[in-house]
Scaffold this motif. Structure first.
Motif, short mmCIF file in Angstrom:
data_model
loop_
_atom_site.label_atom_id
_atom_site.label_comp_id
_atom_site.label_asym_id
_atom_site.label_seq_id
_atom_site.Cartn_x
_atom_site.Cartn_y
_atom_site.Cartn_z
N LEU A 96 27.56 45.76 52.85
CA LEU A 96 27.06 45.71 51.48
C LEU A 96 28.20 45.35 50.53
O LEU A 96 28.04 44.54 49.62
CB LEU A 96 26.44 47.05 51.08
CG LEU A 96 25.79 47.10 49.69
CD1 LEU A 96 24.62 46.12 49.58
CD2 LEU A 96 25.29 48.52 49.37
N LYS A 97 29.37 45.91 50.81
CA LYS A 97 30.52 45.63 49.94
C LYS A 97 30.87 44.14 49.96
O LYS A 97 31.08 43.53 48.91
CB LYS A 97 31.72 46.47 50.38
CG LYS A 97 32.88 46.28 49.43
CD LYS A 97 33.99 47.26 49.61
CE LYS A 97 35.00 47.01 48.50
NZ LYS A 97 36.30 47.53 48.79
N SER A 98 30.90 43.56 51.16
CA SER A 98 31.26 42.13 51.17
C SER A 98 30.13 41.26 50.61
O SER A 98 30.38 40.25 49.96
CB SER A 98 31.73 41.67 52.55
OG SER A 98 30.78 41.99 53.51
N ALA A 99 28.88 41.71 50.83
CA ALA A 99 27.76 40.96 50.23
C ALA A 99 27.83 40.99 48.71
O ALA A 99 27.57 40.00 48.03
CB ALA A 99 26.43 41.54 50.71
N MET A 100 28.20 42.16 48.16
CA MET A 100 28.28 42.31 46.69
C MET A 100 29.45 41.51 46.13
O MET A 100 29.36 40.93 45.05
CB MET A 100 28.40 43.79 46.30
CG MET A 100 27.12 44.58 46.46
SD MET A 100 25.74 43.90 45.51
CE MET A 100 24.65 43.34 46.80
N LYS A 106 29.55 34.55 42.35
CA LYS A 106 28.62 33.53 41.84
C LYS A 106 28.39 33.67 40.34
O LYS A 106 27.98 32.72 39.68
CB LYS A 106 27.25 33.67 42.55
CG LYS A 106 27.28 33.30 44.01
CD LYS A 106 25.88 33.02 44.54
CE LYS A 106 25.08 34.28 44.67
NZ LYS A 106 23.88 34.19 45.50
N HIS A 107 28.60 34.88 39.82
CA HIS A 107 28.20 35.14 38.43
C HIS A 107 29.34 35.25 37.43
O HIS A 107 29.10 35.16 36.24
CB HIS A 107 27.35 36.41 38.36
CG HIS A 107 26.15 36.37 39.22
ND1 HIS A 107 25.11 35.51 38.95
CD2 HIS A 107 25.82 37.03 40.34
CE1 HIS A 107 24.19 35.67 39.89
NE2 HIS A 107 24.61 36.58 40.75
N ILE A 108 30.56 35.51 37.89
CA ILE A 108 31.63 35.65 36.90
C ILE A 108 32.44 34.38 36.81
O ILE A 108 32.64 33.68 37.79
CB ILE A 108 32.58 36.85 37.19
CG1 ILE A 108 32.99 36.91 38.67
CG2 ILE A 108 31.96 38.16 36.75
CD1 ILE A 108 33.98 38.00 38.98
N ALA A 138 30.92 43.39 37.71
CA ALA A 138 32.08 42.66 38.22
C ALA A 138 32.83 41.94 37.12
O ALA A 138 32.25 41.53 36.11
CB ALA A 138 31.63 41.65 39.28
N CYS A 139 34.12 41.81 37.32
CA CYS A 139 34.92 40.92 36.49
C CYS A 139 36.07 40.42 37.37
O CYS A 139 36.11 40.76 38.56
CB CYS A 139 35.43 41.60 35.21
SG CYS A 139 36.70 42.83 35.46
N THR A 140 36.98 39.65 36.83
CA THR A 140 38.10 39.21 37.67
C THR A 140 39.28 40.15 37.46
O THR A 140 39.36 40.85 36.46
CB THR A 140 38.55 37.78 37.32
OG1 THR A 140 39.04 37.78 35.97
CG2 THR A 140 37.42 36.78 37.46
N LYS A 141 40.19 40.13 38.45
CA LYS A 141 41.41 40.92 38.33
C LYS A 141 42.19 40.51 37.09
O LYS A 141 42.79 41.34 36.42
CB LYS A 141 42.30 40.68 39.56
CG LYS A 141 42.29 41.85 40.49
CD LYS A 141 43.36 41.76 41.58
CE LYS A 141 43.10 42.86 42.58
NZ LYS A 141 43.06 42.41 43.95
N GLY A 142 42.15 39.21 36.80
CA GLY A 142 42.85 38.69 35.62
C GLY A 142 42.36 39.35 34.33
O GLY A 142 43.14 39.81 33.51
N VAL A 143 41.02 39.43 34.18
CA VAL A 143 40.42 40.03 32.98
C VAL A 143 40.78 41.52 32.90
O VAL A 143 41.21 42.02 31.85
CB VAL A 143 38.88 39.84 33.00
CG1 VAL A 143 38.20 40.76 31.99
CG2 VAL A 143 38.53 38.39 32.72
N LEU A 144 40.64 42.22 34.02
CA LEU A 144 40.94 43.66 34.03
C LEU A 144 42.41 43.93 33.73
O LEU A 144 42.74 44.81 32.93
CB LEU A 144 40.54 44.25 35.39
CG LEU A 144 40.68 45.76 35.53
CD1 LEU A 144 39.79 46.50 34.53
CD2 LEU A 144 40.35 46.21 36.95
N ASN A 145 43.30 43.14 34.36
CA ASN A 145 44.73 43.36 34.13
C ASN A 145 45.14 43.06 32.69
O ASN A 145 45.95 43.78 32.12
CB ASN A 145 45.57 42.52 35.10
CG ASN A 145 45.49 43.08 36.51
OD1 ASN A 145 45.11 44.24 36.70
ND2 ASN A 145 45.84 42.27 37.51
#
Ligand SMILES: Nc1ncnc2c1ncn2[C@@H]1O[C@H](COP(=O)(O)OP(=O)(O)OP(=O)(O)O)[C@@H](O)[C@H]1O
Ligand SMILES: [Mg+2]
Length: 352
Positions: A96-100, A106-108, A138-145
């Motif tokens: 499930l984790k890899s599916a998510m 696809k969306h971010i 979800a977001c990207t590591k870039g956005v979170l950092n």
């Protein structure tokens, strides 16, 4: 003390609250303008240092030490994150984790960094056996950092990072009883964009960013009336959307009847399109009421035009409505604090 910090693109807002036996007690709420107050607001001219100064000044202004907070909760804008409710096959948790993760990508808007995801199984799907509903953020590591770096530069200890559309819906569920049937629509009208949220008990959660905010209201008025930005802002806050209507006095008589499309028409059209999309995707279109929040929700005449054009009841949302302690704090534009309040109470929800 739980501290909700909403760093918008024009104002930074904070709400501090204590958890009590039957809810929360409001301790403080305040806001601070990020750009220079005496010139036209130009989002292009705002950089990291403006945010840092505004956040620091806000805490000084409120006389509040953010380090005293048990948890600080800040939020990532809906436009930089993806929040989706997904229906998928039941599967083991590692799958499930890899599916998510795959789904999230696809969306971010990917920026060359990995996706960071958080998800929660909401339950089995109502229509299809063997399938489950999952809430995925979800977001990207870039956005979170970037977000965490900003907090650190402000001298803050990053705590919980939430996403603004979820904070809005948490603020709503905290203040109002969720109806058994039907959908609630919220529209947070900020400076640069608006965040639409649709949700209901057992219904699909949906959010979308609409590219119109209070800055566009002011800009349009300033251009139509050929007046300065700050003058237009004062006029708009006082007289509302009617101040933008085309002049129909005698010298402009030939213009009568040609209804000019305004920024408000465009915003309502975007809302209509989003609600239509929701109805098509889910088969559910029982929209009970629209609540406007965010700083520009206070624009006089806005609820009336939304109500008239979409034929759905519309009101401004007050996040401090009947909240313990709110009477002791003076707040000029309560709806501007919806996200900050939603972030603040998140601390108590997750962390006891
Ligand atoms: N009293 C008022 N009446 C009408 N509009 C107002 C009032 N006070 C503030 N605004 C408008 O609210 C907007 C700012 O609201 P808010 O603080 O929610 O935005 P933000 O969170 O900084 O921006 P964003 O969400 O786009 O990042 C501005 O466009 C401003 O013109
Ligand atoms: Mg905002």
């Amino acid at each position: 003390m739980y501290l909700g910090l909403d760093i918008g693109r024009q104002y930074v807002k904070m709400v501090a609250a204590d958890k009590t036996k039957n809810g929360y007690k409001l301790i403080d709420a305040g806001s601070r303008l990020i750009p220079d107050p005496n010139s036209a607001y130009d989002p292009e001219k705002i950089d990291q240092s403006h945010y840092v100064i505004a956040v620091k000044e806000l805490f000084r202004q409120q006389g509040l030490n953010p380090k005293k907070a048990k948890v600080m909760i800040s939020g990532i804008n809906g436009s930089s994150a993806s929040i989706k409710q997904i229906t998928t096959m039941e599967m083991p948790s590692d799958e499930l984790k890899s599916a998510m993760t795959f789904e999230a990508r696809k969306h971010i808007p990917m920026d060359g960094t990995d996706a960071v995801i958080d998800y929660q199984i909401l339950g089995s799907n109502k229509k299809e056996v063997d399938k489950i509903d999952v809430g995925l953020v979800a977001c990207t590591k870039g956005v979170l950092n970037n977000h965490i770096d900003l907090l650190k530069e402000c001298g803050l200890k990053p705590g919980v990072v939430d996403v603004n559309p979820i904070a809005m819906s948490n603020a709503f569920s905290f203040i109002k009883d969720m109806p058994e049937d039907g959908l609630v629509v919220m529209l947070d009208i900020g400076a640069i964009s608006s965040t639409l949220v649709v949700y209901g008990k057992g219904e699909q959660f949906f959010t979308r960013d609409l590219p119109i905010g209070g800055h566009h209201f002011v800009k349009e008025l300033s251009e139509k009336k050929e007046i300065g930005y700050t003058e237009a802002q004062d006029l708009l806050f006082r007289d509302g959307i009617t101040s933008t209507k085309a002049d129909t006095s005698s010298e402009n008589i030939d213009q009568v009847g040609i209804a000019e499309r305004t920024v408000y028409d465009n915003l309502v059209e975007d809302m209509r399109r989003s609600l239509r999309f929701y109805a098509k995707q889910t088969g559910q279109s029982f929209f009970l009421k629209i609540f406007l929040t965010g700083g520009a929700a206070a624009t006089p005449g806005l609820t009336a035009i939304v109500n008239e054009k979409l034929n759905i009841e519309c009101a401004v949302f007050d996040p401090f409505d009947s909240v313990d302690g709110a009477g002791d704090i003076s707040i000029s534009n309560p709806s501007q604090y919806t996200t900050a309040l939603g972030l603040g109470i998140r601390g108590g929800m997750d962390l006891g």
